[in-house]
Design an enzyme around this catalytic site. Sequence first.
Site, mmCIF file in Angstrom:
data_model
loop_
_atom_site.group_PDB
_atom_site.id
_atom_site.type_symbol
_atom_site.label_atom_id
_atom_site.label_comp_id
_atom_site.label_asym_id
_atom_site.label_seq_id
_atom_site.Cartn_x
_atom_site.Cartn_y
_atom_site.Cartn_z
ATOM 1 N N TYR A 138 -25.524 15.088 27.494
ATOM 2 C CA TYR A 138 -25.921 14.108 27.304
ATOM 3 C C TYR A 138 -26.453 13.227 28.690
ATOM 4 C CZ TYR A 138 -23.991 14.173 22.887
ATOM 5 O OH TYR A 138 -23.731 13.705 21.159
ATOM 6 N N LYS A 186 -19.790 27.263 22.446
ATOM 7 C CA LYS A 186 -20.378 28.348 21.223
ATOM 8 C C LYS A 186 -20.539 29.548 23.217
ATOM 9 C CE LYS A 186 -23.214 28.798 18.340
ATOM 10 N NZ LYS A 186 -22.739 28.999 16.981
ATOM 11 N N ASP A 218 -19.244 25.868 15.438
ATOM 12 C CA ASP A 218 -19.425 26.413 13.844
ATOM 13 C C ASP A 218 -18.246 26.290 12.983
ATOM 14 O OD1 ASP A 218 -19.659 28.081 15.788
ATOM 15 O OD2 ASP A 218 -21.820 29.671 14.428
ATOM 16 N N ASP A 242 -18.265 15.082 20.309
ATOM 17 C CA ASP A 242 -18.808 13.291 19.656
ATOM 18 C C ASP A 242 -18.961 13.692 18.489
ATOM 19 O OD1 ASP A 242 -20.744 11.596 19.644
ATOM 20 O OD2 ASP A 242 -22.276 12.129 20.548
ATOM 21 N N ASP A 246 -15.797 12.069 15.033
ATOM 22 C CA ASP A 246 -16.007 11.190 13.866
ATOM 23 C C ASP A 246 -15.436 12.269 12.534
ATOM 24 O OD1 ASP A 246 -17.192 9.653 15.174
ATOM 25 O OD2 ASP A 246 -19.474 10.077 14.473
#
Length: 358
Positions: A138, A186, A218, A242, A246
Amino acid sequence: MSFKVAVLPGDGIGPEVIDEAIKVLKAAGFDGEYEFAAFGGAGYDECGDPLPPKTLDLCKASDAVLMGAVGGPKWDNVQPITKRPEIGGLLPLRRELNLFANLRPAKTLQALLHASPLKEGRSRIDLMVVRELTGGIYFGEPRERRDNGNTAIDSMVYSRSEIERIAKRGFEVAMSRRQHLVSVDKANVLETSRLWREVVDEMAKDYPKVSLSHMLVDNCAMQLVRDPSQFDVILTENMFGDILSDEASMITGSLGLLPSASLSDAKGDNVFGLYEPVHGSAPDIAGQGRANPLAAILSASMMVKYSFGDDGTSARIDNAVEKALGQGLRTADIFEPGTNIVSTSEMGNAVAECLTQE
Ligand code: NAD
């Protein structure tokens, strides 16, 4: 010793839920000195600036910040856009306060177990996502368009020191809980993830009581749905966090129940942090006494625990929330047949009474 708390109620339902959070802090006997300041749309209306300099100064001079929510249709078209509550208020506040660690708990409340979209009958979920908040894709450079706008580039960048400081928070949070830390990355694909794993492994030597494991993002997304009760603390970078925070929080139910903390470096004996409900300013229900104050109350509880190290008072507040729900009290967003609908302040009163009648 009294703790200095900067209070930024903000807009919409922000002031309504913050009033209840402070009511509950007082009922719990937390020794806070509260100073209020205009922020967001309220800051723009009062001073022409969503983050007035005196508000920022107050935050910097305080031990912690308790925030409601900002934004709403009234300010959606303010020009320039840097004067809008989120872009000109929330983002610079987080940057100025160097809030690099975002903590989002996901915990099932006994009275609301049925609200989980997952199968009933599971064991209770009580996990915390510790997300890096100021680095990664980001913020990495370069990020631009090339090839006449037909190619887009974002860069994922992490330095050793950025990983070290968030990993330290992750290990500390794990130490204050059940001492299980899952670091999510990852590493089979990304170089940043390989550095992340290397640094987290090195730091594990300083926390021998914490059992550390690594999980690919994942797989983590899948495991959260398959069996979220396996997790205690999940430590991860900005973008993965992020998405996973959620996902994890919605496993447990309503938006009106989700607290959060964003932490910076230690300030003396305290960890400086900003505490706020995950929800926004809910302009559709503002001013009607319908807002659920529990997310703000649970955010205040996190403040007591993480900034002031008072685990006992924090646990008492969390228990009082459980008790009030156990009495069948519900704000409109979590209402179900057989329970009693209450207003924002009635819910706050009920939690406060559970504390004073202990
Ligand atoms: P929202 O979270 O404000 O509301 C989404 C839905 O959930 C609405 O129907 C609302 O009534 C309901 N809801 C939210 N909180 C509730 C609570 N405590 N009790 C009962 N119901 C609740 O999200 P939105 O509608 O997308 O955004 C509204 C405004 O809030 C926008 O201006 C947005 O930019 C801003 N916002 C601010 C923050 C923040 O301050 N951190 C976060 C998200 C959105």
